[in-house]
Structures are given as structure tokens and as C-alpha cells.
Design a protein around this motif. Structure first.
Motif, PDB file in Angstrom:
ATOM      1  N   ALA A 182      24.687 160.600 -53.356  1.00 41.08           N
ATOM      2  CA  ALA A 182      25.654 161.308 -54.185  1.00 41.08           C
ATOM      3  C   ALA A 182      26.432 160.336 -55.068  1.00 41.08           C
ATOM      4  CB  ALA A 182      26.604 162.091 -53.284  1.00 41.08           C
ATOM      5  N   THR A 183      27.159 160.891 -56.012  1.00 43.95           N
ATOM      6  CA  THR A 183      27.965 160.089 -56.940  1.00 43.95           C
ATOM      7  C   THR A 183      29.367 159.911 -56.378  1.00 43.95           C
ATOM      8  OG1 THR A 183      26.725 160.923 -58.836  1.00 43.95           O
ATOM      9  CG2 THR A 183      28.886 159.952 -59.271  1.00 43.95           C
ATOM     10  N   PHE A 184      29.816 158.667 -56.293  1.00 49.91           N
ATOM     11  CA  PHE A 184      31.127 158.331 -55.745  1.00 49.91           C
ATOM     12  C   PHE A 184      32.011 157.776 -56.853  1.00 49.91           C
ATOM     13  CE2 PHE A 184      28.284 158.288 -52.189  1.00 49.91           C
ATOM     14  CZ  PHE A 184      29.031 158.671 -51.089  1.00 49.91           C
ATOM     15  N   ARG A 185      33.266 158.215 -56.874  1.00 51.17           N
ATOM     16  CA  ARG A 185      34.234 157.625 -57.794  1.00 51.17           C
ATOM     17  C   ARG A 185      34.774 156.338 -57.181  1.00 51.17           C
ATOM     18  NH1 ARG A 185      37.477 158.526 -62.097  1.00 51.17           N
ATOM     19  NH2 ARG A 185      39.555 157.592 -62.072  1.00 51.17           N
ATOM     20  N   THR A 186      34.835 155.271 -57.969  1.00 53.89           N
ATOM     21  CA  THR A 186      35.313 153.976 -57.487  1.00 53.89           C
ATOM     22  C   THR A 186      36.834 153.938 -57.508  1.00 53.89           C
ATOM     23  OG1 THR A 186      33.321 152.848 -58.276  1.00 53.89           O
ATOM     24  CG2 THR A 186      35.285 151.494 -57.905  1.00 53.89           C
ATOM     25  N   ILE A 187      37.439 153.619 -56.346  1.00 56.56           N
ATOM     26  CA  ILE A 187      38.901 153.484 -56.299  1.00 56.56           C
ATOM     27  C   ILE A 187      39.329 152.019 -56.232  1.00 56.56           C
ATOM     28  CG2 ILE A 187      39.473 155.768 -55.417  1.00 56.56           C
ATOM     29  CD1 ILE A 187      39.555 154.509 -52.590  1.00 56.56           C
ATOM     30  N   VAL A 188      38.462 151.128 -55.746  1.00 54.62           N
ATOM     31  CA  VAL A 188      38.673 149.682 -55.860  1.00 54.62           C
ATOM     32  C   VAL A 188      37.329 149.100 -56.265  1.00 54.62           C
ATOM     33  CG1 VAL A 188      39.283 147.538 -54.694  1.00 54.62           C
ATOM     34  CG2 VAL A 188      40.482 149.646 -54.088  1.00 54.62           C
ATOM     35  N   ASP A 189      37.284 148.438 -57.435  1.00 54.06           N
ATOM     36  CA  ASP A 189      35.991 147.942 -57.909  1.00 54.06           C
ATOM     37  C   ASP A 189      35.704 146.546 -57.360  1.00 54.06           C
ATOM     38  OD1 ASP A 189      37.302 146.025 -59.482  1.00 54.06           O
ATOM     39  OD2 ASP A 189      37.050 147.157 -61.342  1.00 54.06           O
ATOM     40  N   GLU A 190      34.578 145.975 -57.764  1.00 56.04           N
ATOM     41  CA  GLU A 190      34.131 144.704 -57.201  1.00 56.04           C
ATOM     42  C   GLU A 190      34.987 143.514 -57.607  1.00 56.04           C
ATOM     43  OE1 GLU A 190      29.378 145.227 -56.926  1.00 56.04           O
ATOM     44  OE2 GLU A 190      30.341 145.822 -58.820  1.00 56.04           O
ATOM     45  N   THR A 191      35.915 143.716 -58.538  1.00 55.03           N
ATOM     46  CA  THR A 191      36.858 142.657 -58.903  1.00 55.03           C
ATOM     47  C   THR A 191      38.224 142.864 -58.263  1.00 55.03           C
ATOM     48  OG1 THR A 191      37.644 143.774 -60.908  1.00 55.03           O
ATOM     49  CG2 THR A 191      35.674 142.392 -61.117  1.00 55.03           C
ATOM     50  N   THR A 207      34.847 145.708 -51.132  1.00 55.50           N
ATOM     51  CA  THR A 207      35.468 144.658 -50.335  1.00 55.50           C
ATOM     52  C   THR A 207      35.013 143.310 -50.882  1.00 55.50           C
ATOM     53  OG1 THR A 207      33.632 144.714 -48.749  1.00 55.50           O
ATOM     54  CG2 THR A 207      35.577 146.040 -48.225  1.00 55.50           C
ATOM     55  N   PRO A 208      35.797 142.244 -50.678  1.00 57.99           N
ATOM     56  CA  PRO A 208      35.351 140.921 -51.115  1.00 57.99           C
ATOM     57  C   PRO A 208      34.195 140.435 -50.251  1.00 57.99           C
ATOM     58  CG  PRO A 208      37.381 140.744 -49.863  1.00 57.99           C
ATOM     59  CD  PRO A 208      37.134 142.206 -50.040  1.00 57.99           C
ATOM     60  N   PRO A 209      33.260 139.654 -50.803  1.00 55.89           N
ATOM     61  CA  PRO A 209      32.111 139.183 -50.013  1.00 55.89           C
ATOM     62  C   PRO A 209      32.499 138.396 -48.768  1.00 55.89           C
ATOM     63  CG  PRO A 209      31.706 138.860 -52.349  1.00 55.89           C
ATOM     64  CD  PRO A 209      33.145 139.279 -52.225  1.00 55.89           C
ATOM     65  N   ASP A 210      33.528 137.542 -48.852  1.00 48.20           N
ATOM     66  CA  ASP A 210      33.916 136.705 -47.710  1.00 48.20           C
ATOM     67  C   ASP A 210      35.404 136.408 -47.828  1.00 48.20           C
ATOM     68  OD1 ASP A 210      34.330 134.828 -45.733  1.00 48.20           O
ATOM     69  OD2 ASP A 210      32.584 133.608 -46.216  1.00 48.20           O
ATOM     70  N   VAL A 211      36.223 137.294 -47.290  1.00 50.92           N
ATOM     71  CA  VAL A 211      37.665 137.144 -47.450  1.00 50.92           C
ATOM     72  C   VAL A 211      38.192 135.934 -46.689  1.00 50.92           C
ATOM     73  CG1 VAL A 211      38.378 138.599 -45.497  1.00 50.92           C
ATOM     74  CG2 VAL A 211      39.830 138.426 -47.534  1.00 50.92           C
ATOM     75  N   GLU A 212      37.531 135.536 -45.602  1.00 52.11           N
ATOM     76  CA  GLU A 212      38.020 134.383 -44.850  1.00 52.11           C
ATOM     77  C   GLU A 212      37.873 133.096 -45.667  1.00 52.11           C
ATOM     78  OE1 GLU A 212      37.066 136.097 -40.394  1.00 52.11           O
ATOM     79  OE2 GLU A 212      35.445 135.439 -41.700  1.00 52.11           O
ATOM     80  N   ARG A 213      36.756 132.949 -46.365  1.00 54.82           N
ATOM     81  CA  ARG A 213      36.601 131.804 -47.254  1.00 54.82           C
ATOM     82  C   ARG A 213      37.574 131.902 -48.433  1.00 54.82           C
ATOM     83  NH1 ARG A 213      33.079 127.830 -48.058  1.00 54.82           N
ATOM     84  NH2 ARG A 213      31.685 128.644 -46.447  1.00 54.82           N
ATOM     85  N   LEU A 214      37.765 133.129 -48.923  1.00 57.22           N
ATOM     86  CA  LEU A 214      38.686 133.326 -50.045  1.00 57.22           C
ATOM     87  C   LEU A 214      40.101 132.924 -49.654  1.00 57.22           C
ATOM     88  CD1 LEU A 214      38.694 134.432 -52.975  1.00 57.22           C
ATOM     89  CD2 LEU A 214      39.356 136.651 -52.014  1.00 57.22           C
ATOM     90  N   ARG A 215      40.506 133.222 -48.441  1.00 60.85           N
ATOM     91  CA  ARG A 215      41.850 132.842 -47.997  1.00 60.85           C
ATOM     92  C   ARG A 215      42.033 131.335 -48.014  1.00 60.85           C
ATOM     93  NH1 ARG A 215      41.703 137.292 -43.213  1.00 60.85           N
ATOM     94  NH2 ARG A 215      42.690 138.992 -44.371  1.00 60.85           N
ATOM     95  N   ALA A 216      40.964 130.598 -47.718  1.00 60.77           N
ATOM     96  CA  ALA A 216      41.049 129.138 -47.729  1.00 60.77           C
ATOM     97  C   ALA A 216      40.982 128.579 -49.147  1.00 60.77           C
ATOM     98  CB  ALA A 216      39.922 128.552 -46.882  1.00 60.77           C
ATOM     99  N   ASP A 217      40.090 129.163 -49.990  1.00 54.63           N
ATOM    100  CA  ASP A 217      39.848 128.608 -51.323  1.00 54.63           C
ATOM    101  C   ASP A 217      40.781 129.156 -52.396  1.00 54.63           C
ATOM    102  OD1 ASP A 217      37.786 127.275 -50.102  1.00 54.63           O
ATOM    103  OD2 ASP A 217      36.212 128.593 -50.875  1.00 54.63           O
ATOM    104  N   THR A 249      26.097 146.643 -49.021  1.00 54.59           N
ATOM    105  CA  THR A 249      26.624 145.870 -50.150  1.00 54.59           C
ATOM    106  C   THR A 249      28.146 145.818 -50.167  1.00 54.59           C
ATOM    107  OG1 THR A 249      26.385 147.861 -51.514  1.00 54.59           O
ATOM    108  CG2 THR A 249      24.611 146.219 -51.610  1.00 54.59           C
ATOM    109  N   GLY A 250      28.805 146.330 -49.098  1.00 51.32           N
ATOM    110  CA  GLY A 250      30.235 146.104 -48.961  1.00 51.32           C
ATOM    111  C   GLY A 250      31.156 147.182 -49.468  1.00 51.32           C
ATOM    112  N   TRP A 251      30.712 148.421 -49.490  1.00 53.94           N
ATOM    113  CA  TRP A 251      31.539 149.518 -49.983  1.00 53.94           C
ATOM    114  C   TRP A 251      31.893 150.484 -48.848  1.00 53.94           C
ATOM    115  CZ3 TRP A 251      32.984 150.040 -55.185  1.00 53.94           C
ATOM    116  CH2 TRP A 251      32.329 149.191 -56.099  1.00 53.94           C
ATOM    117  N   TYR A 252      33.195 150.793 -48.721  1.00 48.89           N
ATOM    118  CA  TYR A 252      33.599 151.936 -47.905  1.00 48.89           C
ATOM    119  C   TYR A 252      33.266 153.210 -48.666  1.00 48.89           C
ATOM    120  CZ  TYR A 252      36.442 148.914 -44.894  1.00 48.89           C
ATOM    121  OH  TYR A 252      36.863 147.943 -44.018  1.00 48.89           O
TER     122      TYR A 252
END
Length: 260
Positions: A182-191, A207-217, A249-252
Motif C-alpha cells: 500500500a501507499t504510505f505517507r511519510t511523516i519523517v523522511d530519510e533525512t 530511522t537513521p542507519p546507525d544512531v549509535e555511530r551517529l551519536r559518536a560522530d 530498510t528502516g521504516w516504521y
């Protein structure tokens, strides 16, 4: 009640832990998983693990080739439930089915005691945990809990608000939801940009690909993602939407007015 021991097809053996030496090893393993530094809060204190075990609550350890590689601990909760407070797998053992084996052991332990569900919380930003909990196990999101534990500084968390999803997993076994075409409306996009639901019946939230690495970097970037999911995912759940799945692919995936 007889000691419960389970063995996964991958060779992981899980049993309950008893006695101070075993619980000391369990606490040490969890500190390593959380990358806890001197002065950080431990994921769970040793005295609490000892109290859990002595009082008949759940403390389980997973072994691979005779070595302790995973730990989970929880307590009895309202509604005939086992609440899993903490669980962790040593980095070298990931990918060997340790997490699944721990969860299956928890479920068997709960069933032996006539309980109906296992519950726990997780950080909605951690993609691999969301996929494991929702898509693999079939746990059901029942609440979004803003800043549930207060600020946490334990190595993995950055001291900011501890927003969590609360999930329940039926002891009889969850049924993972298969995403539809089905078609889903995006409420938080990949950015990490937040958009309004605009009354759409089906939503999706990145969701971000790797939030734990993002928190460090990029700590500022990680904070923006946390705020985005708080506004987008948390806001949608407040409006009556329900999480119906999580994609590879990381989507709720969410649906209006539905329960799982």
C-alpha cells in the motif's frame, strides 16, 4: 520448579544465573555491551541483579562454546507479565542467534509460571532493535514513553531525553506483520525532516542507519533525529495511529486506528 535450560539451533545454550560469581560476570558483560566508562551509570547494578535472582525474578545467561555471551534480566509485572528490564549481547557474538535465544528462554520461563506476556522498552532510533523486536519476534508496540528513564549517561546513551517504545510479546507467540504494498505517507523522511500526517490512513517513519555511530560522530545530528522521531512517531501515536510493522530498510509502518 525444575531448572529451565534451552538450546538454540545455533548452539547457544541459555539458563538462569545464580550466585554472586555468575551475576558478577553478567554485570561485567552488560557494562561491556553498553561501553560503560568510569563514572557512567551501569545498565544495571550488581546488587539489583542479585536481588532479582534471589527474589525469583528472571536473570538469564546465554552461552556459546561455554562462554557467557548474553544476559537478560527482568521482574514480574502487572497483568501476568514478565518485564524484561535489560538485555545485551557481547559484540563478538552478534549474528549467532544469541538475542533470539535469550528471548525464547524468557518466553519459556514466563510460560512455566503461567504468565501471558513478556514486555520491554527500546530506543525507537536503534534500527536493528526495532527490526528484531517488531519484524522478527512480532512484539506489539503498546505505548510511546517520552523521557521514560530520564537523562541516561551509560556509554550508549548521550545524556539526552530517553524516549522509548514499550512493547509486549505474547507468551503464545507473536505473529510478525508483513508489510503490504500500500501507499504510505511519510511523516519523517530519510533525512530526518518531519511532515504532518494530514489525515492519511497509512504512515511511514524513517530511522537513521546507525544512531549509535551517529551519536559518536555527529552528536547534534543524533539529537535532531531524536527530536524528529519524538515529533513524528510519537506525535502519530498520540493521534491514535498504531505501529503495524517495521521494514528491512528502516521504516516504521503505522495505520490509523488499528491495533495489532
Amino acid at each position: 520448579m525444575a531448572e529451565l535450560l534451552t538450546t538454540a539451533p545455533t548452539g547457544v545454550r541459555v539458563r538462569t544465573l545464580h550466585g554472586t560469581p555468575e551475576l558478577q560476570r553478567a554485570a561485567s558483560l552488560l557494562r561491556g555491551v553498553w561501553e560503560t566508562r568510569p563514572g557512567d551509570d551501569p545498565p544495571i547494578a550488581l546488587d539489583l541483579l542479585c536481588a532479582f535472582s534471589h527474589a525469583g525474578c528472571y536473570v538469564g545467561g546465554a552461552y556459546l562454546d561455554g562462554e557467557l555471551v548474553g544476559v537478560a534480566a527482568g521482574f514480574l509485572a502487572a497483568g501476568s507479565s514478565l518485564h524484561s528490564h535489560v538485555a545485551g549481547v557481547a559484540a563478538p557474538a552478534r549474528g549467532h542467534g544469541v538475542g533470539r535465544a535469550l528471548k525464547e528462554h524468557q518466553r519459556a520461563w514466563a510460560a512455566d509460571r503461567g504468565l501471558t506476556t513478556v514486555s520491554w522498552t527500546f530506543d525507537p532510533l536503534v534500527r536493528r532493535n526495532a527490526f528484531f523486536n517488531l519484524a522478527r519476534l512480532g512484539a506489539r508496540v503498546t505505548a510511546y514513553l517520552p523521557d521514560f528513564y530520564g537523562p541516561m549517561s551509560d556509554g550508549l546513551n548521550d545524556g539526552g531525553p530517553s524516549h522509548r517504545l514499550f512493547v509486549t510479546w505474547p507468551v503464545s507467540g507473536g505473529a510478525p506483520h508483513e508489510p503490504s504494498g500500500a501507499t504510505f505517507r511519510t511523516i519523517v523522511d530519510e533525512t530526518g525532516v518531519v511532515r504532518e500526517p494530514a489525515g492519511a490512513p497509512l504512515l511511514r517513519c524513517a530511522t537513521p542507519p546507525d544512531v549509535e555511530r551517529l551519536r559518536a560522530d555527529d552528536p547534534a545530528g543524533a539529537r535532531r533525529w531524536r527530536e524528529a522521531l519524538h515529533a513524528g512517531l510519537g506525535g502519530a501515536l498520540d493521534l491514535g495511529y498504531r505501529v503495524t510493522g517495521f521494514t528491512r530498510t528502516g521504516w516504521y509502518l503505522l495505520a490509523e486506528g488499528e491495533t495489532r
